[in-house]
Design a protein around this motif. Structure first.
Motif, PDB file in Angstrom:
ATOM      1  N   SER A 191       4.620   4.500   4.990  1.00  0.00           N
ATOM      2  CA  SER A 191       4.224   3.612   3.908  1.00  0.00           C
ATOM      3  C   SER A 191       5.136   2.387   3.834  1.00  0.00           C
ATOM      4  O   SER A 191       4.677   1.272   3.580  1.00  0.00           O
ATOM      5  N   ALA A 192       6.425   2.603   4.100  1.00  0.00           N
ATOM      6  CA  ALA A 192       7.383   1.492   4.039  1.00  0.00           C
ATOM      7  C   ALA A 192       7.207   0.552   5.229  1.00  0.00           C
ATOM      8  O   ALA A 192       7.424  -0.648   5.122  1.00  0.00           O
ATOM      9  N   GLU A 193       6.820   1.101   6.383  1.00  0.00           N
ATOM     10  CA  GLU A 193       6.785   0.288   7.603  1.00  0.00           C
ATOM     11  C   GLU A 193       5.450  -0.403   7.845  1.00  0.00           C
ATOM     12  O   GLU A 193       5.365  -1.315   8.659  1.00  0.00           O
ATOM     13  N   LEU A 194       4.388   0.027   7.148  1.00  0.00           N
ATOM     14  CA  LEU A 194       3.065  -0.530   7.419  1.00  0.00           C
ATOM     15  C   LEU A 194       2.607  -1.460   6.302  1.00  0.00           C
ATOM     16  O   LEU A 194       3.036  -1.320   5.156  1.00  0.00           O
ATOM     17  N   SER A 195       1.703  -2.375   6.650  1.00  0.00           N
ATOM     18  CA  SER A 195       1.170  -3.283   5.636  1.00  0.00           C
ATOM     19  C   SER A 195      -0.231  -2.867   5.198  1.00  0.00           C
ATOM     20  O   SER A 195      -0.890  -3.562   4.444  1.00  0.00           O
ATOM     21  N   ILE A 196      -0.721  -1.716   5.713  1.00  0.00           N
ATOM     22  CA  ILE A 196      -2.066  -1.231   5.368  1.00  0.00           C
ATOM     23  C   ILE A 196      -1.948   0.135   4.670  1.00  0.00           C
ATOM     24  O   ILE A 196      -0.910   0.792   4.775  1.00  0.00           O
ATOM     25  N   PRO A 197      -2.985   0.562   3.953  1.00  0.00           N
ATOM     26  CA  PRO A 197      -2.914   1.836   3.226  1.00  0.00           C
ATOM     27  C   PRO A 197      -2.715   3.041   4.155  1.00  0.00           C
ATOM     28  O   PRO A 197      -3.187   3.045   5.293  1.00  0.00           O
ATOM     29  N   VAL A 198      -2.012   4.046   3.635  1.00  0.00           N
ATOM     30  CA  VAL A 198      -1.762   5.275   4.371  1.00  0.00           C
ATOM     31  C   VAL A 198      -2.428   6.428   3.612  1.00  0.00           C
ATOM     32  O   VAL A 198      -2.246   6.583   2.406  1.00  0.00           O
TER      33      VAL A 198
ATOM     34  N   HIS B 110       5.911  -5.185  -1.454  1.00  0.00           N
ATOM     35  CA  HIS B 110       5.428  -4.463  -0.278  1.00  0.00           C
ATOM     36  C   HIS B 110       4.255  -3.530  -0.569  1.00  0.00           C
ATOM     37  O   HIS B 110       3.371  -3.347   0.260  1.00  0.00           O
ATOM     38  N   GLN B 112       1.808  -3.963  -2.355  1.00  0.00           N
ATOM     39  CA  GLN B 112       0.536  -4.666  -2.542  1.00  0.00           C
ATOM     40  C   GLN B 112      -0.082  -4.910  -1.166  1.00  0.00           C
ATOM     41  O   GLN B 112       0.210  -5.899  -0.508  1.00  0.00           O
ATOM     42  N   LYS B 113      -0.920  -3.963  -0.745  1.00  0.00           N
ATOM     43  CA  LYS B 113      -1.471  -4.060   0.600  1.00  0.00           C
ATOM     44  C   LYS B 113      -2.751  -4.884   0.600  1.00  0.00           C
ATOM     45  O   LYS B 113      -3.481  -4.912  -0.374  1.00  0.00           O
ATOM     46  N   VAL B 114      -2.995  -5.561   1.713  1.00  0.00           N
ATOM     47  CA  VAL B 114      -4.192  -6.389   1.870  1.00  0.00           C
ATOM     48  C   VAL B 114      -4.926  -5.929   3.123  1.00  0.00           C
ATOM     49  O   VAL B 114      -4.308  -5.851   4.184  1.00  0.00           O
ATOM     50  N   PRO B 115      -6.213  -5.588   3.060  1.00  0.00           N
ATOM     51  CA  PRO B 115      -7.095  -5.716   1.910  1.00  0.00           C
ATOM     52  C   PRO B 115      -6.754  -4.773   0.749  1.00  0.00           C
ATOM     53  O   PRO B 115      -6.138  -3.732   0.958  1.00  0.00           O
ATOM     54  N   MET B 117      -8.062  -1.999  -1.141  1.00  0.00           N
ATOM     55  CA  MET B 117      -9.095  -1.044  -0.785  1.00  0.00           C
ATOM     56  C   MET B 117      -9.038   0.121  -1.750  1.00  0.00           C
ATOM     57  O   MET B 117      -8.052   0.819  -1.803  1.00  0.00           O
TER      58      MET B 117
END
Lengths: 250, 195
Positions: A191-198, B110, B112-115, B117
């Protein structure tokens, strides 16, 4: 505020729902559409349907099932299993799936992630990763957990992120089916290393495990199967409990 | 009542068709100007990218047809963004029904992810679309670009900052979220639009 998501996962074989323990030994758990509708009414935020039949015939049956799911279910659903090329993605999205999940094929041909993102948008592309802690750290596995690879979980997740994946669905094989909680340390690092949902997967046994996946593992969503299929944790009760700790759609 | 769904090169059109059928409607998916103009309701749905979808609409002369519709029209997701003046996505000039420019989410933290979803609440609702709701309801969003608050805003959502979850001007309605995937709340919103 964006809510944390609860996602029941339905493994489909020959048109019915099954669930394995540690990826072996299957037990039937009901009609996939009825079960999906029930979960939707109970407050599930999304559904995942995984095709675990490998045959050509099985694939056709699954596509027909996806069409029916899309007609009857009013929340988003992801489908996965046996997706090897862009054509498979096209077929399943056309049948009405909102997202597709790729696993082994993405590790074998990572550019498939770029292709899916470019053709259909990142939001449809879930990259599923089965991983296990080994003497050399967290390693990714292929073919439903039967084949170990050299790939490091965190490096691969980062690469998938950069190639255009919309979400990472991380299953800890050590935790899956044993109901002792999710792999929160690894989740938190992802979660800390990625910019997308996990999406956390593997290990839910009691309500507290879901809470910890969100509060300790910082997951955006938590996926589970048998605790829902066998009625061990009713979704309404789970969501009411979780709402004390995190934002939840009630 | 005849409901038409605009047929173009965006994804997710079938989901809207399915949702309307669950409500008992028999929508037509079409790009035929006559059918669109003669429908009682038109839905302009989709998931996609602004530049290529605008280009497609232009090439198929659907841009002028959509702008000229006089019956109630509902834009969904990219459909809503294309009804605005301009989109930062591909620096694209859009249809210009709503006086608003579409911007990209710029996370400030951090987590606040994009998109964006998932399910978020709609607040400050003021439209017949949201009749029957007594509290901020959750609806399903998937998007990287957003419409800032503006004169046409009829519902707001907070993600990174407050923005427009829905718009209304004259006969044009639009939602950033997907009512067709928003469970019973979404079904009520679609019903309200068809009323």
């Amino acid at each position: 505020m964006l809510a944390k998501r609860i996602i029941p996962c339905l493994d489909i074989k020959d048109g019915t729902t099954v669930k394995g323990t540690n990826f072996v030994g299957l037990r039937e758990a009901g009609d996939p559409i009825e079960l999906g509708k029930l979960y939707s009414q109970q407050g599930a935020d999304e559904l995942v349907y995984l095709d675990i039949t490998a045959s050509h015939e099985g694939r056709k049956t699954f596509t027909q099932l996806v069409t029916r799911i899309a007609e009857e279910i009013n929340i988003p659903f992801t489908v996965g299993g046996g997706i090897n090329e862009l054509q498979d993605v096209d077929r399943l999205l056309n049948a009405g799936a909102d997202k597709i999940s790729i696993n082994s094929a993405a590790i074998r041909h990572p550019e498939l992630i770029n292709d899916i993102a470019n053709h259909f948008g990142s939001q449809v592309c879930v990259v599923a990763i089965d991983a296990k802690q080994t003497a050399n750290g967290w390693k990714c596995f292929l073919n439903g957990g039967r084949l170990e690879t050299e790939r490091d979980l965190f490096q691969w997740a980062r690469e998938a992120n950069d190639r255009g994946a919309g979400e990472i669905l991380f299953t800890s094989m050590d935790h899956d089916g044993v109901k002792q909680g999710y792999a929160n340390e690894a989740l938190s690092r992802l979660s800390a290393e990625l910019s997308i949902p996990v999406i956390a997967s593997g290990g839910a046994g009691v309500k507290e495990h879901f809470r910890d996946a969100f509060t300790v593992g910082h997951a955006d969503a938590a996926l589970a199967a048998s605790v829902f299929h066998f009625g061990e944790i009713p979704i309404p009760e789970l969501k009411k409990y979780l709402a004390q700790y995190v934002q939840i759609r009630l | 009542m005849q409901v038409s769904i605009v047929k173009y090169n965006a994804g997710n059109i079938r989901s809207v068709d399915n949702a309307l059928r669950r409500l008992g409607a028999e929508p037509i998916i079409t790009d035929d100007p006559t059918v669109l103009r003669n429908s009682d309701r038109v839905i302009f749905p989709g998931q996609g990218e602004a530049e290529s979808t605008m280009q497609y609409l232009h090439e198929h002369k659907l841009d002028e047809i959509i702008k000229g519709l006089t019956q109630p029209v509902l834009g969904i997701c990219i459909g809503m963004q294309l009804l605005c003046r301009h989109s930062e996505e591909g620096n694209t000039d859009c249809l210009g029904i709503f006086d608003a420019d579409v911007r990209r989410f710029r996370p400030t933290e951090h987590n606040q992810k994009v998109p964006q979803m998932g399910w978020n609440t709609i607040n400050d609702t003021k439209s017949k679309l949201f009749e029957g709701f007594s509290k901020p309801e959750f609806v399903y969003f998937v998007h990287s670009f957003y419409v800032p608050l503006c004169e046409a805003t009829i519902a707001t959502t907070d993600y990174i900052q407050p923005y427009s979850a829905a718009l209304h001007k004259d006969n044009f309605f639009a939602t950033q979220f997907h009512p067709e995937k928003s469970g019973s709340v979404g079904e009520q919103i679609l019903k309200n639009f068809l009323l």
